[in-house]
Scaffold this motif. Structure first.
Motif, PDB file in Angstrom:
ATOM      1  N   ASN A 120       0.830  -1.211   0.000  1.00 22.99           N
ATOM      2  CA  ASN A 120       0.000   0.000   0.000  1.00 22.99           C
ATOM      3  C   ASN A 120       0.865   1.261   0.000  1.00 22.99           C
ATOM      4  O   ASN A 120       0.549   2.260  -0.678  1.00 22.99           O
ATOM      5  CB  ASN A 120      -0.920   0.014   1.213  1.00 22.99           C
ATOM      6  CG  ASN A 120      -2.063  -0.992   1.089  1.00 22.99           C
ATOM      7  OD1 ASN A 120      -2.355  -1.468  -0.009  1.00 22.99           O
ATOM      8  ND2 ASN A 120      -2.698  -1.328   2.207  1.00 22.99           N
ATOM      9  N   VAL A 121       1.961   1.242   0.780  1.00 22.61           N
ATOM     10  CA  VAL A 121       2.844   2.402   0.839  1.00 22.61           C
ATOM     11  C   VAL A 121       3.407   2.729  -0.535  1.00 22.61           C
ATOM     12  O   VAL A 121       3.372   3.882  -0.992  1.00 22.61           O
ATOM     13  CB  VAL A 121       3.987   2.160   1.843  1.00 22.61           C
ATOM     14  CG1 VAL A 121       5.062   3.245   1.685  1.00 22.61           C
ATOM     15  CG2 VAL A 121       3.449   2.157   3.266  1.00 22.61           C
ATOM     16  N   PHE A 122       3.893   1.719  -1.233  1.00 19.87           N
ATOM     17  CA  PHE A 122       4.517   1.971  -2.533  1.00 19.87           C
ATOM     18  C   PHE A 122       3.486   2.304  -3.617  1.00 19.87           C
ATOM     19  O   PHE A 122       3.748   3.111  -4.515  1.00 19.87           O
ATOM     20  CB  PHE A 122       5.375   0.767  -2.944  1.00 19.87           C
ATOM     21  CG  PHE A 122       6.620   0.632  -2.132  1.00 19.87           C
ATOM     22  CD1 PHE A 122       7.662   1.522  -2.293  1.00 19.87           C
ATOM     23  CD2 PHE A 122       6.742  -0.375  -1.174  1.00 19.87           C
ATOM     24  CE1 PHE A 122       8.818   1.408  -1.544  1.00 19.87           C
ATOM     25  CE2 PHE A 122       7.875  -0.492  -0.418  1.00 19.87           C
ATOM     26  CZ  PHE A 122       8.927   0.411  -0.596  1.00 19.87           C
ATOM     27  N   VAL A 123       2.287   1.702  -3.523  1.00 16.92           N
ATOM     28  CA  VAL A 123       1.232   2.050  -4.477  1.00 16.92           C
ATOM     29  C   VAL A 123       0.801   3.502  -4.275  1.00 16.92           C
ATOM     30  O   VAL A 123       0.609   4.253  -5.248  1.00 16.92           O
ATOM     31  CB  VAL A 123       0.035   1.091  -4.332  1.00 16.92           C
ATOM     32  CG1 VAL A 123      -1.176   1.615  -5.117  1.00 16.92           C
ATOM     33  CG2 VAL A 123       0.415  -0.293  -4.835  1.00 16.92           C
ATOM     34  N   ASP A 124       0.665   3.912  -2.998  1.00 14.60           N
ATOM     35  CA  ASP A 124       0.292   5.309  -2.725  1.00 14.60           C
ATOM     36  C   ASP A 124       1.372   6.263  -3.244  1.00 14.60           C
ATOM     37  O   ASP A 124       1.061   7.321  -3.822  1.00 14.60           O
ATOM     38  CB  ASP A 124       0.089   5.511  -1.223  1.00 14.60           C
ATOM     39  CG  ASP A 124      -1.192   4.867  -0.721  1.00 14.60           C
ATOM     40  OD1 ASP A 124      -2.042   4.527  -1.576  1.00 14.60           O
ATOM     41  OD2 ASP A 124      -1.334   4.688   0.499  1.00 14.60           O
TER      42      ASP A 124
END
Length: 406
Positions: free
Chosen positions: A122-126
């Motif tokens: 989720n961190v990298f997608v955001d």
């Protein structure tokens, strides 16, 4: 403005069941998951798609995850993709160091912790979505800046055109006042002089032998004023796209002879002579009045700026086209002025020194020639005279100024 960004995720593992399990953890709205069972398959996908994140299994047969990561870091297209390694090895510091040296941003350890996997992904997608949105905003800002700069340039151009129009208006009013004042002053002085003669009973000045010269002087000044007014009216019609032609059969040779005859006195006053070379007949279909304007304007200019030397007009039938040339041996025209002189109110510095005028004759001439589907050009050098070429199709189409683009 928010934008919808789809994030592509790449997962690489030689075991299909591991790929299925990992995909189940990371898939979600706005995400597309691509699976590869080898480093070679992964490289093929990397060439075709842009990825927000790559999750690589370290221990694969053939090329392992570290080697694949080094290849990715060595290519411009893929060097910026964040890489997470998946490994069943312990948290050995040397092992981790090798991974980070290969380009990893993080590690996932088997057995996978679902919460850790989803949180890190989720961190990298955001981050990817924010980068995309920022890039989109920067592109939009660049487009807006370009449009703003174009608008500024357009405004500057419009301002220059308005300033030029104001100058042209002022110059035009000044020229018109000057040009009309000259014949009016002459007529006024003539009438005052005649009034003095009448008041003193001096009727000899009105003797029959003196009247023709007196009438001719008056008519010359009146013709000058009428021509100025006609030129201004023609320019007004052109601006309103209302100038039209009415073609009918005309003998251009006969018309040219009549124009030359009509300018005989003006030629004598200029100390010049007009030589006309033309066939006995040159029939065509044109607006006779407008073509007479063309011939008159060209010959008048030649006399005005010809320095008192002979002027030559030549007419030729070139098979479907009438070719007219007017040559003088006067002041000539500099190359940089040869296009400008066909614009309204444009005159060269030399021409202003030699003779008054509004700078409308050649502008009107070109418009008339173009209305007849013809063309006009000039050959000239300063001090060597000018040669004007006019070509007119023998059959002119009926049109108005709205159909002419010069």
């Amino acid at each position: 403005m928010p934008i919808d960004v789809e994030s592509n995720l790449l997962i690489v593992d030689d075991l299909p069941e591991n790929l299925l399990a990992l995909e189940a953890l990371i898939r979600g709205p706005g995400r597309a998951v691509y699976r590869a069972t080898s480093a070679e398959e992964a490289l093929a996908l990397l060439l075709d798609h842009e990825f927000a994140l790559a999750i690589l299994d370290v221990q694969m047969p053939g090329m392992n995850g570290f080697e694949l990561a080094e290849l990715m870091r060595g290519t411009e297209r893929t060097r910026h993709i964040p890489i997470i390694f998946v490994t069943a090895a312990g948290r050995d510091s040397n092992y981790a160091f090798q991974g980070y040296e290969s380009g990893a941003v993080d590690f996932l350890y088997k057995p996978l912790d679902p919460h850790a996997v989803t949180s890190k992904v989720n961190v990298f997608v955001d981050l990817h979505c924010h980068r995309k949105a920022l890039r989109h905003e920067m592109d939009a800002l660049a487009v807006a800046n370009r449009k703003q700069e174009e608008l500024v340039q357009q405004l500057r151009h419009t301002q220059r055109e308005l300033e030029r129009a104001v100058r042209m208006r002022d110059d035009f009013m000044s020229m018109v006042s000057h040009e009309l004042r000259t014949p009016l002053n002459t007529l006024y002085l003539e009438t005052q002089l005649r009034q003095v003669h009448v008041s003193k009973g001096n009727l000899e000045s009105f003797a029959a032998d003196r009247l023709p010269a007196m009438i001719e002087r008056d008519q010359r000044q009146i013709r000058n004023m009428v021509r100025l007014i006609d030129d201004m009216l023609d320019v007004t019609r052109m601006r309103r796209d209302a100038l039209s032609i009415q073609p009918k059969p005309v003998d251009l040779a006969a018309l040219a002879r009549a124009v030359v005859e009509g300018l005989k006195q003006q030629a004598e006053a200029a100390g010049s002579a007009i030589a006309l070379e033309a066939p006995r007949e040159l029939p065509g279909v044109w607006d006779e009045f407008r073509i007479e304007q063309v011939l008159t304007n060209l010959l008048t200019n030649a006399l005005r700026y010809g320095g008192g030397k002979p002027v030559e007009m030549v007419l030729r039938d070139l098979g479907g086209t009438a070719h007219i040339t007017v040559r003088d041996q006067g002041i000539g025209i500099a190359p940089e002025d040869q296009e400008r002189i066909f614009e309204q109110f444009e005159r060269t510095d030399d021409s202003r020194k030699h003779a008054p005028g509004l700078g409308l004759g050649l502008y009107i001439t070109r418009k008339i020639v173009c209305l007849h589907d013809g063309r006009i050009e000039v050959e000239s050098r300063p001090g060597e005279g000018s040669l004007f070429h006019v070509e007119l199709p023998l059959q002119a189409a009926t049109k108005t100024a709205t159909q002419v683009r010069t």
